[in-house]
Design a protein around this motif. Structure first.
Motif, PDB file in Angstrom:
ATOM      1  N   TYR A  47      -7.438   5.884 -11.483  1.00  0.00           N
ATOM      2  CA  TYR A  47      -6.084   6.268 -11.073  1.00  0.00           C
ATOM      3  C   TYR A  47      -5.861   5.929  -9.617  1.00  0.00           C
ATOM      4  CZ  TYR A  47      -6.821   9.267 -15.131  1.00  0.00           C
ATOM      5  OH  TYR A  47      -7.131   9.730 -16.369  1.00  0.00           O
ATOM      6  N   GLU A  48      -4.595   5.843  -9.283  1.00  0.00           N
ATOM      7  CA  GLU A  48      -4.238   5.749  -7.868  1.00  0.00           C
ATOM      8  C   GLU A  48      -3.377   6.955  -7.547  1.00  0.00           C
ATOM      9  OE1 GLU A  48      -2.855   2.009  -5.845  1.00  0.00           O
ATOM     10  OE2 GLU A  48      -1.026   3.218  -5.826  1.00  0.00           O
ATOM     11  N   LYS A  49      -3.639   7.556  -6.397  1.00  0.00           N
ATOM     12  CA  LYS A  49      -2.836   8.719  -6.013  1.00  0.00           C
ATOM     13  C   LYS A  49      -2.375   8.513  -4.582  1.00  0.00           C
ATOM     14  CE  LYS A  49      -4.054  13.477  -5.349  1.00  0.00           C
ATOM     15  NZ  LYS A  49      -4.739  14.618  -5.925  1.00  0.00           N
ATOM     16  N   PHE A  64      -5.437   7.433  -2.369  1.00  0.00           N
ATOM     17  CA  PHE A  64      -6.754   7.572  -2.996  1.00  0.00           C
ATOM     18  C   PHE A  64      -6.870   6.625  -4.177  1.00  0.00           C
ATOM     19  CE2 PHE A  64      -5.723  11.708  -1.152  1.00  0.00           C
ATOM     20  CZ  PHE A  64      -6.858  11.956  -0.396  1.00  0.00           C
ATOM     21  N   LYS A  65      -7.974   5.930  -4.230  1.00  0.00           N
ATOM     22  CA  LYS A  65      -8.317   5.192  -5.446  1.00  0.00           C
ATOM     23  C   LYS A  65      -9.387   6.046  -6.112  1.00  0.00           C
ATOM     24  CE  LYS A  65      -5.920   1.515  -4.204  1.00  0.00           C
ATOM     25  NZ  LYS A  65      -4.834   0.862  -4.922  1.00  0.00           N
ATOM     26  N   ILE A  66      -9.057   6.591  -7.265  1.00  0.00           N
ATOM     27  CA  ILE A  66     -10.005   7.473  -7.954  1.00  0.00           C
ATOM     28  C   ILE A  66     -10.789   6.622  -8.947  1.00  0.00           C
ATOM     29  CG2 ILE A  66     -10.223   9.532  -9.402  1.00  0.00           C
ATOM     30  CD1 ILE A  66      -7.390  10.323  -8.175  1.00  0.00           C
ATOM     31  N   VAL A  67     -12.106   6.598  -8.756  1.00  0.00           N
ATOM     32  CA  VAL A  67     -12.953   5.719  -9.563  1.00  0.00           C
ATOM     33  C   VAL A  67     -13.888   6.543 -10.444  1.00  0.00           C
ATOM     34  CG1 VAL A  67     -12.829   3.877  -7.830  1.00  0.00           C
ATOM     35  CG2 VAL A  67     -14.749   5.495  -7.766  1.00  0.00           C
ATOM     36  N   LYS A  73      -4.715 -12.299   0.728  1.00  0.00           N
ATOM     37  CA  LYS A  73      -5.508 -11.615   1.759  1.00  0.00           C
ATOM     38  C   LYS A  73      -4.968 -10.202   2.026  1.00  0.00           C
ATOM     39  CE  LYS A  73      -8.022 -15.108   4.260  1.00  0.00           C
ATOM     40  NZ  LYS A  73      -8.876 -15.355   3.127  1.00  0.00           N
ATOM     41  N   GLU A  74      -4.022  -9.772   1.188  1.00  0.00           N
ATOM     42  CA  GLU A  74      -3.385  -8.471   1.385  1.00  0.00           C
ATOM     43  C   GLU A  74      -4.413  -7.326   1.239  1.00  0.00           C
ATOM     44  OE1 GLU A  74       0.507  -6.289  -0.439  1.00  0.00           O
ATOM     45  OE2 GLU A  74      -0.100  -8.218  -1.295  1.00  0.00           O
ATOM     46  N   THR A  75      -4.318  -6.349   2.125  1.00  0.00           N
ATOM     47  CA  THR A  75      -5.252  -5.219   2.058  1.00  0.00           C
ATOM     48  C   THR A  75      -4.483  -3.905   2.195  1.00  0.00           C
ATOM     49  OG1 THR A  75      -5.564  -5.285   4.450  1.00  0.00           O
ATOM     50  CG2 THR A  75      -7.190  -6.474   3.110  1.00  0.00           C
ATOM     51  N   GLU A  76      -5.138  -2.800   1.926  1.00  0.00           N
ATOM     52  CA  GLU A  76      -4.558  -1.488   2.220  1.00  0.00           C
ATOM     53  C   GLU A  76      -5.697  -0.540   2.626  1.00  0.00           C
ATOM     54  OE1 GLU A  76      -2.743   0.582  -1.127  1.00  0.00           O
ATOM     55  OE2 GLU A  76      -4.032  -0.514  -2.519  1.00  0.00           O
ATOM     56  N   VAL A  77      -5.323   0.501   3.349  1.00  0.00           N
ATOM     57  CA  VAL A  77      -6.335   1.457   3.795  1.00  0.00           C
ATOM     58  C   VAL A  77      -6.356   2.621   2.812  1.00  0.00           C
ATOM     59  CG1 VAL A  77      -7.027   3.030   5.641  1.00  0.00           C
ATOM     60  CG2 VAL A  77      -6.081   0.782   6.202  1.00  0.00           C
ATOM     61  N   VAL A  78      -7.510   2.866   2.236  1.00  0.00           N
ATOM     62  CA  VAL A  78      -7.603   3.868   1.168  1.00  0.00           C
ATOM     63  C   VAL A  78      -8.875   4.706   1.299  1.00  0.00           C
ATOM     64  CG1 VAL A  78      -6.379   2.370  -0.471  1.00  0.00           C
ATOM     65  CG2 VAL A  78      -8.883   2.333  -0.402  1.00  0.00           C
ATOM     66  N   GLU A 130      -5.204   0.242 -11.001  1.00  0.00           N
ATOM     67  CA  GLU A 130      -5.836   1.003 -12.078  1.00  0.00           C
ATOM     68  C   GLU A 130      -6.386   0.025 -13.126  1.00  0.00           C
ATOM     69  OE1 GLU A 130      -2.799   3.762 -13.355  1.00  0.00           O
ATOM     70  OE2 GLU A 130      -2.767   4.732 -11.388  1.00  0.00           O
ATOM     71  N   GLY A 131      -7.597   0.285 -13.565  1.00  0.00           N
ATOM     72  CA  GLY A 131      -8.224  -0.594 -14.559  1.00  0.00           C
ATOM     73  C   GLY A 131      -9.100  -1.666 -13.935  1.00  0.00           C
TER      74      GLY A 131
END
Ligand code: LLP
Length: 430
Positions: free
Chosen positions: A306-308, A315-318, A346-351, A375-376
């Motif tokens: 999930y992503e929250k 949050f990336k919930i793994v 090259k796109e990124t995000e802070v998680v 997700e997935g």
């Protein structure tokens, strides 16, 4: 050095696609590269080539039978810390005669087992332990080969939880007591045979300086013990740090150079600095690497569930939790997080990459800039081959992950994923 590379848009371990492994075997999943383990062993073996030496792999870093068997076939010995680890080594085809038995709290049953199996040496950590080994050996009619772990009071400049060579740590006997202790062994403990002297100053050392300082400090003592008690070996312990920040596309040579500033401890400068100090001792030199051998040889694969998007964080919930890989929360361990499918942009995000466990400390990475994953998608926590699976638990009644050893284009399941019945085995209601 490691065998993880992006190729054809996917992350590979040697010639096997990690995405394919994750889909076939499920996640969380530990995957190890045999080639990387072999490469590390060979490289260290060659670097110590000028010395009469024995590499005693520290089993606690990764004790899978297939890993132990790989190292046994290369001629390695083992540094063990329990009867259980010795049992594993023997099951994997390792030679008890090439094992050193460390640890501050060996039990009677463990001492008996080690002596019966004929370990090369028991490394004692206190005078009380030496007396006890002497007593147990006498009872079973054996002579116990022993070394004492010397605490040189040298700062390894690593994380507080993995620093071991300072006087305030529980390990070893103080440097200035060793002479007296060896004299006591010789005169009062007839069932012990003094075989060596050992040190281990800490883990994940990123500079060679503490080794140099410790070896220089201990060398006169080693020479004295050689003259007085005819010791055969000096063990310089483990602790060689690895680079947790690695490139996944460049060749090895480029990687070593690229990172030489952030990680000045390479096997070359380790050997160049310590071999000239050790050679004049004229003894057999033991080295007990754990992390160096397997750390960069393993990854933990996990799927984004999930992503929250919270007010403060994303949050990336793994599906891998702190029970599968405890290093981030226990030691502030930093594991590179990468997607198994090479990102198109090259796109990124802070998680924060977090697990499913009911604890705030359950994370694989915090405030981390990573490529966009959805997700997935599958991701890997890199450099998880050491102290990953071996520190895993069933917390939250989560089955332990499966382990795979890749050898070229073959992927072998070297430990099956636990079932819930495996987890509950041995429990009873009353
Ligand atoms: N020899 C002795 C006596 C040790 O206590 C250790 C590790 C080693 C050798 C191997 O050290 P290495 O080469 O792997 O640094 N769980 C922690 C590391 C604990 C190390 C314990 N002793 C972590 O994940 O960072």
């Amino acid at each position: 050095m490691h065998s993880f590379r992006y190729s054809q848009g996917q992350l590979f371990c040697e010639n096997v696609s990690l995405q394919a492994l994750a889909q076939k075997h499920g996640t969380p999943l530990y995957v190890y590269s045999k080639d990387t383990i072999t490469g590390h062993f060979t490289r260290l073996d060659e670097a110590l080539g000028e010395l009469d030496h024995l590499i005693c792999y520290a089993v606690k870093a990764n004790s899978n039978l297939a890993v132990l068997s790989t190292i046994a076939k290369l001629g390695g010995g083992f540094d063990i810390v329990s009867a259980g680890e010795l049992y594993r080594v023997i099951k994997a085809g390792g030679d008890a005669g090439k094992c050193t038995f460390a640890g501050v709290g060996k039990t009677r049953a463990e001492i008996v087992y080690a002596l019966e199996q004929g370990v090369y040496c028991i490394n004692a950590e206190s005078e009380a332990e030496l007396s006890y080994i002497n007593h147990v050996a006498g009872e079973i009619g054996k002579k116990a080969p022993v070394a004492v772990r010397v605490n040189p009071n040298v700062d390894a400049k690593t994380h507080a939880k993995i620093t071991t060579g300072k006087s305030e740590n529980k390990f070893g006997i103080d440097f200035d007591r060793i002479g007296e202790v060896y004299a006591r062994i010789a005169s009062e403990m007839p069932n012990l045979e003094i075989r060596g002297l050992q040190m281990h100053i800490g883990s994940q050392l990123t500079s060679v300086d503490p080794y140099v300082e410790a070896v220089k400090k201990i060398s006169p003592l080693v020479m004295e013990m050689k003259a007085k008690h005819h010791i055969q070996f000096f063990s310089i312990g483990g602790g060689i740090g690895i680079n947790y920040k690695q490139s996944l596309d460049s060749g090895d040579a480029a990687w070593w150079q690229e990172n030489s500033e952030v990680h000045p401890l390479t096997i070359q400068n380790y050997a160049e600095s310590v071999v000239p100090l050790l050679k004049p001792l004229g003894l057999r030199i033991l080295c007990e690497p754990g992390r160096f051998m397997v750390g960069n040889a393993g990854v933990l694969l996990t799927q984004v569930l999930y992503e929250k998007r919270g007010g403060a964080k994303t949050f990336k919930i793994v599906d891998a939790g702190m029970n599968d890989l405890i290093r981030p929360t226990l030691y502030e361990g930093w594991h590179q997080i990468v997607p198994l499918k090479q990102p198109a942009t090259k796109e990124t995000e802070v998680v924060d990459v977090v697990g499913p466990i009911c604890e705030t400390g359950d994370y694989l990475a915090q405030n981390r800039e990573i490529p966009i994953v959805k997700e997935g998608d599958y991701i890997a926590a890199m450099s998880a081959g050491a102290y990953g699976f071996t520190m895993a638990s069933n917390y939250n009644t989560r089955p332990m992950p499966a382990e795979i050893l890749v050898d070229g284009d073959q992927a072998h399941v070297v430990r099956e994923r636990q079932t819930l019945d495996d987890v509950l085995k041995g429990e009873h209601v009353i």
